[in-house]
Design a protein around this motif. Structure first.
Motif, PDB file in Angstrom:
ATOM      1  N   VAL A 252      -3.345  -4.054   1.055  1.00 59.77           N
ATOM      2  CA  VAL A 252      -3.039  -2.606   1.022  1.00 59.77           C
ATOM      3  C   VAL A 252      -1.632  -2.405   0.469  1.00 59.77           C
ATOM      4  CG1 VAL A 252      -2.551  -0.578   2.475  1.00 59.77           C
ATOM      5  CG2 VAL A 252      -4.612  -1.938   2.898  1.00 59.77           C
ATOM      6  N   ARG A 253      -0.684  -3.196   0.970  1.00 54.37           N
ATOM      7  CA  ARG A 253       0.714  -3.040   0.507  1.00 54.37           C
ATOM      8  C   ARG A 253       0.826  -3.346  -0.993  1.00 54.37           C
ATOM      9  NH1 ARG A 253       2.053  -5.285   5.635  1.00 54.37           N
ATOM     10  NH2 ARG A 253       2.205  -7.356   4.714  1.00 54.37           N
ATOM     11  N   THR A 254       0.098  -4.379  -1.449  1.00 54.47           N
ATOM     12  CA  THR A 254       0.156  -4.736  -2.880  1.00 54.47           C
ATOM     13  C   THR A 254      -0.391  -3.586  -3.728  1.00 54.47           C
ATOM     14  OG1 THR A 254      -0.272  -7.010  -2.204  1.00 54.47           O
ATOM     15  CG2 THR A 254      -0.457  -6.557  -4.545  1.00 54.47           C
ATOM     16  N   ALA A 255      -1.498  -2.995  -3.292  1.00 52.76           N
ATOM     17  CA  ALA A 255      -2.092  -1.880  -4.045  1.00 52.76           C
ATOM     18  C   ALA A 255      -1.127  -0.695  -4.073  1.00 52.76           C
ATOM     19  CB  ALA A 255      -3.432  -1.478  -3.428  1.00 52.76           C
ATOM     20  N   ARG A 256      -0.525  -0.411  -2.924  1.00 52.99           N
ATOM     21  CA  ARG A 256       0.406   0.730  -2.862  1.00 52.99           C
ATOM     22  C   ARG A 256       1.604   0.498  -3.784  1.00 52.99           C
ATOM     23  NH1 ARG A 256       0.867   4.474   0.883  1.00 52.99           N
ATOM     24  NH2 ARG A 256       3.018   3.941   1.380  1.00 52.99           N
ATOM     25  N   ALA A 257       2.101  -0.745  -3.776  1.00 49.56           N
ATOM     26  CA  ALA A 257       3.255  -1.065  -4.640  1.00 49.56           C
ATOM     27  C   ALA A 257       2.869  -0.917  -6.115  1.00 49.56           C
ATOM     28  CB  ALA A 257       3.745  -2.483  -4.355  1.00 49.56           C
ATOM     29  N   ALA A 258       1.579  -1.171  -6.432  1.00 53.18           N
ATOM     30  CA  ALA A 258       1.116  -1.047  -7.815  1.00 53.18           C
ATOM     31  C   ALA A 258       0.710   0.394  -8.140  1.00 53.18           C
ATOM     32  CB  ALA A 258      -0.066  -1.992  -8.047  1.00 53.18           C
ATOM     33  N   GLY A 259       0.797   1.285  -7.150  1.00 54.99           N
ATOM     34  CA  GLY A 259       0.448   2.699  -7.376  1.00 54.99           C
ATOM     35  C   GLY A 259      -1.051   2.934  -7.456  1.00 54.99           C
ATOM     36  N   VAL A 260      -1.859   2.028  -6.872  1.00 51.47           N
ATOM     37  CA  VAL A 260      -3.316   2.183  -6.929  1.00 51.47           C
ATOM     38  C   VAL A 260      -3.820   2.664  -5.571  1.00 51.47           C
ATOM     39  CG1 VAL A 260      -5.508   0.985  -7.325  1.00 51.47           C
ATOM     40  CG2 VAL A 260      -3.475   0.314  -8.621  1.00 51.47           C
ATOM     41  N   PRO A 261      -4.494   3.838  -5.515  1.00 49.77           N
ATOM     42  CA  PRO A 261      -5.027   4.335  -4.246  1.00 49.77           C
ATOM     43  C   PRO A 261      -5.996   3.324  -3.634  1.00 49.77           C
ATOM     44  CG  PRO A 261      -5.128   6.020  -5.952  1.00 49.77           C
ATOM     45  CD  PRO A 261      -4.727   4.741  -6.628  1.00 49.77           C
ATOM     46  N   VAL A 262      -5.913   3.154  -2.309  1.00 52.67           N
ATOM     47  CA  VAL A 262      -6.665   2.071  -1.662  1.00 52.67           C
ATOM     48  C   VAL A 262      -7.451   2.588  -0.468  1.00 52.67           C
ATOM     49  CG1 VAL A 262      -4.523   1.355  -0.453  1.00 52.67           C
ATOM     50  CG2 VAL A 262      -6.427  -0.224  -0.572  1.00 52.67           C
ATOM     51  N   LEU A 263      -8.716   2.179  -0.411  1.00 50.81           N
ATOM     52  CA  LEU A 263      -9.605   2.509   0.714  1.00 50.81           C
ATOM     53  C   LEU A 263      -9.909   1.215   1.460  1.00 50.81           C
ATOM     54  CD1 LEU A 263     -12.787   4.729   0.715  1.00 50.81           C
ATOM     55  CD2 LEU A 263     -12.864   2.423   1.660  1.00 50.81           C
ATOM     56  N   LEU A 264      -9.857   1.272   2.788  1.00 51.03           N
ATOM     57  CA  LEU A 264     -10.102   0.084   3.624  1.00 51.03           C
ATOM     58  C   LEU A 264     -11.304   0.321   4.526  1.00 51.03           C
ATOM     59  CD1 LEU A 264      -9.154  -2.692   4.759  1.00 51.03           C
ATOM     60  CD2 LEU A 264      -7.659  -1.420   6.323  1.00 51.03           C
TER      61      LEU A 264
END
Ligand SMILES: O=P(O)(O)OC[C@@]1(O)O[C@H](CO)[C@@H](O)[C@@H]1O
Length: 309
Positions: free
Chosen positions: A153-165
Motif C-alpha cells: 500500500v505504501r509503495t503504491a501511494r508513494a508512486a501516486g497509484v490509487p490502491v484498493l485492499l
C-alpha cells in the motif's frame, strides 16, 4: 491498465455435489477448474468489462502452469506473475446445485523465500509505473511477511497509484493502517478488524484506522460504504440464489472499473452490487451473468445515510 495482485494464486476447483454430509462419501456430478485467488478473479471480471488488466503475484509448479495456461486463454489479462519454486495451491469449492450451499477448502499455498518476495517487490514497483489503480487481494502464502500489504500500500501511494485492499486478519489490520484508498472487507472481516458487528459503525471505525473509503460486502444484503464524499447502503432489487464464491471479487472489479471511469460513488456502488449478484448466478468465481448484471445495475437501490448516523 489496472494492476491486480494475487500473492496466493490458486487453481480453483469447483465440485458440484448434492447434499454434502460429513462422514459420508459423495459422487461429484461436475468438476470445473479456473485460475483463482481473489486478484485473478478481479482481473477476469475487469477484462470482461473491457478494461486492460495486468495480473501479478506468485505462481509455481505444475498447478501454477495450469493457472498460467488458463489465464492465457482469458482475453484482456496480461500475465505478469512471478515464478516461484513452490507449487501454486488448489482451492476446492463444493457447491450444492439445488440449495447453492457452498463449502470452501483453501490450501495454504507455497512457501515463498525471502529472495522470491524481494523479486516480487521489484516487479511490483515496475508495474505500478503503468497502472491507473491497483488491487491487492486475498490471503498471504507462507513466508510472506504479515506486513506485506502495508508495504505494498505504501509503495503504491508513494508512486501516486490509487490502491484498493481486500484481505483479512492481521494483514488487513496492518494494511488499513498504511492508508489505502479503499478497503473492501466482508462482514466477518470487518467485524474482526473493528470488534463491531454493526456494519455502518464498523465502516466508520475502519476509516478512523486509516482507510480512506470502506466498502463492506454484506452478502445478499448488498454493500455498505463510508467514503469522504458520503455514506451509502446499496441493495440489489431481489435475492439471487447460486454459488457466492467470488461475489466479493466482482464487487472489487465494479469499484475499480467505476473509479478509473470517473463514475461518482453511487454509480460505482450500483455497478459493484449488480456484478456481485450476477456472479452468484454463475457456477464459478471470476465470471458473471451479463444480462442479469445489466438488468440489476439499473435497479439497485443506493440510499444515502445522513451524516449524523
Ligand atoms: O485464501 P484466499 O486468498 O483468501 O481466498 C481464495 C479464494 O477462496 O477466494 C476466491 C473467492 O473470493 C476463490 O476463487 C479463491 O481461490
Amino acid at each position: 491498465m489496472i494492476l491486480t495482485v494475487t500473492l496466493n494464486t490458486a487453481l480453483d476447483i469447483t465440485y458440484r455435489v448434492r447434499s454434502l454430509r460429513p462422514h459420508t462419501s459423495h459422487r461429484v456430478s461436475e468438476v470445473l477448474e479456473r485460475p483463482g485467488g481473489k486478484g485473478l478473479n478481479v482481473a477476469r471480471v475487469l477484462a470482461a468489462l473491457g478494461h486492460p488488466v495486468t495480473a501479478t503475484g506468485f505462481v509455481g509448479g505444475a498447478t501454477g502452469q495450469v493457472v498460467r495456461e488458463r489465464l492465457a486463454d482469458t482475453p484482456g489479462v496480461r500475465d505478469a506473475l512471478v515464478p516461484v519454486s513452490g507449487p501454486t495451491r488448489r482451492t476446492v469449492a463444493i457447491v450444492d446445485p439445488l440449495s447453492g450451499d457452498t463449502t470452501q477448502l483453501n490450501e495454504p499455498g507455497p512457501l515463498i523465500t525471502p529472495a522470491e518476495w524481494s523479486a516480487f517487490q521489484g516487479t511490483y514497483g515496475e508495474l505500478l509505473r503503468g497502472a491507473a489503480a491497483v488491487a491487492l487481494c486475498g490471503s498471504l502464502p507462507p513466508g510472506v511477511p504479515v506486513g506485506a500489504y502495508a508495504l505494498l500500500v505504501r509503495t503504491a501511494r508513494a508512486a501516486g497509484v490509487p490502491v484498493l485492499l481486500d484481505t483479512s486478519g492481521e494483514p488487513l489490520r496492518r494494511g488499513v493502517a498504511a492508508r489505502p484508498d479503499v478497503v473492501k472487507p466482508n462482514a466477518a472481516e470487518l467485524a474482526e478488524l473493528t470488534g463491531s458487528h454493526e456494519p455502518l459503525k464498523a465502516t466508520q471505525d475502519a476509516r478512523r484506522r486509516g482507510a480512506q473509503s470502506v466498502v463492506a460486502s454484506l452478502g445478499p444484503q448488498g454493500l455498505i460504504a463510508t467514503t469522504p464524499e458520503g455514506r451509502w447502503r446499496v441493495a440489489p432489487p431481489r435475492r439471487v440464489h447460486g454459488n457466492p464464491t467470488g461475489a466479493g471479487d466482482s464487487a472489487v472489479a465494479g469499484l475499480l472499473s467505476g473509479f478509473v471511469e470517473h463514475l461518482p460513488w453511487p454509480a460505482r456502488l450500483a455497478r459493484a452490487a449488480a456484478l456481485s449478484a450476477a456472479t452468484v448466478l454463475t457456477p464459478v468465481a471470476g465470471e458473471f451473468d451479463r444480462s442479469v448484471y445489466e438488468e440489476l445495475r439499473d435497479q439497485v437501490s443506493v440510499t444515502e445515510e445522513s451524516s449524523a448516523a
